[in-house]
Design an enzyme around this catalytic site. Structure first.
Site, mmCIF file in Angstrom:
data_model
loop_
_atom_site.group_PDB
_atom_site.id
_atom_site.type_symbol
_atom_site.label_atom_id
_atom_site.label_comp_id
_atom_site.label_asym_id
_atom_site.label_seq_id
_atom_site.Cartn_x
_atom_site.Cartn_y
_atom_site.Cartn_z
ATOM 1 N N GLN A 17 0.783 -1.251 0.000
ATOM 2 C CA GLN A 17 0.000 0.000 0.000
ATOM 3 C C GLN A 17 0.807 1.288 0.000
ATOM 4 O O GLN A 17 0.515 2.201 -0.779
ATOM 5 C CB GLN A 17 -0.955 0.017 1.195
ATOM 6 C CG GLN A 17 -1.893 1.217 1.195
ATOM 7 C CD GLN A 17 -2.898 1.226 2.334
ATOM 8 O OE1 GLN A 17 -3.520 2.236 2.614
ATOM 9 N NE2 GLN A 17 -3.078 0.110 2.998
ATOM 10 N N GLU A 139 0.699 -0.971 8.692
ATOM 11 C CA GLU A 139 -0.151 0.194 8.960
ATOM 12 C C GLU A 139 -0.367 0.452 10.448
ATOM 13 O O GLU A 139 -0.051 1.530 10.957
ATOM 14 C CB GLU A 139 -1.511 -0.012 8.267
ATOM 15 C CG GLU A 139 -2.591 0.992 8.641
ATOM 16 C CD GLU A 139 -2.274 2.390 8.163
ATOM 17 O OE1 GLU A 139 -2.437 3.333 8.955
ATOM 18 O OE2 GLU A 139 -1.866 2.538 6.997
ATOM 19 N N ASP A 168 0.216 3.839 5.974
ATOM 20 C CA ASP A 168 0.577 3.437 4.616
ATOM 21 C C ASP A 168 0.300 4.542 3.592
ATOM 22 O O ASP A 168 1.207 5.108 3.002
ATOM 23 C CB ASP A 168 -0.192 2.168 4.230
ATOM 24 C CG ASP A 168 0.493 0.909 4.720
ATOM 25 O OD1 ASP A 168 1.734 0.867 4.695
ATOM 26 O OD2 ASP A 168 -0.194 -0.039 5.107
ATOM 27 N N GLY A 247 -8.927 21.609 17.474
ATOM 28 C CA GLY A 247 -8.537 22.956 17.065
ATOM 29 C C GLY A 247 -8.812 24.048 18.069
ATOM 30 O O GLY A 247 -8.711 25.233 17.735
ATOM 31 N N GLY A 248 -9.188 23.680 19.282
ATOM 32 C CA GLY A 248 -9.429 24.701 20.304
ATOM 33 C C GLY A 248 -10.879 25.117 20.422
ATOM 34 O O GLY A 248 -11.273 25.728 21.412
#
Length: 416
Positions: A17, A139, A168, A247-248
């Site tokens: 992959q 993976e 991968d 993200g806050g």
């Protein structure tokens, strides 16, 4: 119309992959990708997770579009000669062999430079230089070693790997970026170079916000995490945070109408500060706009469970699509949890080429992802994956200059 990379030839020694993801991206952008495979065997994924007898698996077909397949036995004298010609002819060699495999084949980096000083050699490895550089990595191992698993899941549960193949396919994306950068550098210098993309490094790059939070812990608790509002102390490392937003802006996955029977009847809802008053109106809590416990983002942090509980009371009366229809015009950030079935059937994704249908000579029509990057002057046409050795004679003749008699001799010797 010409393609962005139609002047580039890729010698593709990748399998499974990570490497095939990289070379498929380059093929979509127009590069001539020559996939080298063992005669009679080919890439291991051709026969992994088979859903249709006598046909290449979906695992293989979805990672090897727009490529040509050449079967080659590099252990024979004829095979080695073909490989030398390929190295001299191609621009980039991409491999994800076990460490030292190319050296054992007689094609070390030093030998490749002798044959073609302009060659770019790009490699996927599990780890970079260090104590684990010779370890085999898959993976989920990469997700664990790169920091993703330790920060995924709920605080009181096991670490989790994600369904997105960030180890991968994520590393393949990073390697393609490195190859394109090396090609641009070669235009200025005339020299090739080595490009290395360790899977651990790629996963860590995609976990950068968690490394950010690791450093923020020195200044005190991570107040946007749910556990802060629940009064749970933080440890020394970035914790698992369930479905909290990274993200806050506080966000969570909430139930929608039909959740009792539909495992995907959920929405992601973010309580962005700029639209707090609109959220209060939508969920029927206008008094929260000026309430001393909810009026500002810092005041709301200890009360997130109550706030999202009230929002969920509202979302459970709507389908996930109705939540979008109501909230998006108000700039309230929401998003439905879309299943693979819903994505596969979405007309807009078909129209943009993000989901494509290909016709395969062995398995008939099948769905695949298309190129996720769109260029205004370089349309991507997704072509089916090659059959094993389908283009061997074509590549030997057109690319390497062998005549019909020489090709017949190579086939007879078992070189191709």
């Amino acid at each position: 119309m010409s393609k962005a990379l139609d002047h580039i030839k890729i010698l593709d020694f990748t399998h499974v992959q990570s490497g095939p993801t990289c070379t498929q991206l380059l093929a979509w952008m127009g590069a001539d990708v020559i996939k080298v495979e063992r005669p009679g065997v080919g890439d291991a994924t051709r026969k992994q997770l088979v859903d249709m007898e006598g046909a290449d698996s979906l695992y293989f077909t979805m990672l090897n579009h727009n490529k040509r397949s050449l079967t080659l036995n590099s252990k024979t004298e004829g095979g080695k000669e073909v490989l030398e010609r390929l190295v001299k002819t191609c621009d980039v060699l991409v491999e994800n062999f076990a460490p030292g495999a190319l050296d054992r084949m007689g094609f070390s980096w030093e030998r490749i430079q002798e044959l073609n000083p302009r060659m770019i050699m790009a490699s996927v490895k599990g780890f970079g230089p260090g104590p684990y550089e010779d370890c085999k990595v898959y993976e989920n191992v990469a997700q664990c070693a790169g920091g993703a698993a330790s920060t995924t899941g709920f605080r009181d549960g096991l670490p989790l790997v994600t369904g997105a193949q960030i180890g991968d396919s994520g590393t393949g994306l990073h390697l393609a970026f490195g190859i394109c950068s090396a090609l641009i550098h070669r235009e200025k210098t005339g020299r090739g170079q080595r490009v290395l993309a360790p899977m651990q490094d790629g996963v860590l790059n995609l976990c950068r916000v968690k490394l950010r939070d690791q450093q923020r812990l020195k200044a005190g608790p991570l107040k946007e995490y749910s556990q802060y509002g629940e009064g749970v102390a933080f440890g020394e490392a970035t914790p698992r945070a369930g479905n909290d937003s990274g993200g806050g802006q506080p966000g969570r996955i909430l139930k929608c109408k039909g959740w009792e029977t539909d495992p995907d009847a959920y929405t992601y809802f973010i309580t962005q500060a700029a639209v707090w008053e609109k959220i209060c109106d939508v969920i029927g809590k206008p008094e929260w706009k000026e309430h001393p416990d909810y009026a500002t983002p810092p005041l709301r942090l200890p009360h997130l469970n109550e706030i999202f509980g009230a929002i969920e009371d509202w979302t459970m009366t709507k389908t996930k699509y109705e939540v979008m229809e109501i909230c998006n015009p108000l700039d309230i950030p929401v998003g439905p949890i879309l299943s693979m079935k819903e994505l596969a059937e979405e007309p807009s994704l078909r129209a943009t080429g993000t989901i494509v249908e290909c016709e395969h000579p062995e398995r008939g029509p099948y769905l695949s992802v298309g190129c996720p990057v769109k260029l205004s002057d370089n349309e991507v046409v997704v072509e089916r994956s090659p059959l094993l050795g389908e283009h061997s004679e074509e590549i030997l003749g057109e690319v390497l200059g062998y005549d019909a008699e020489e090709i017949a001799s190579l086939k007879e010797s078992g070189a191709v």
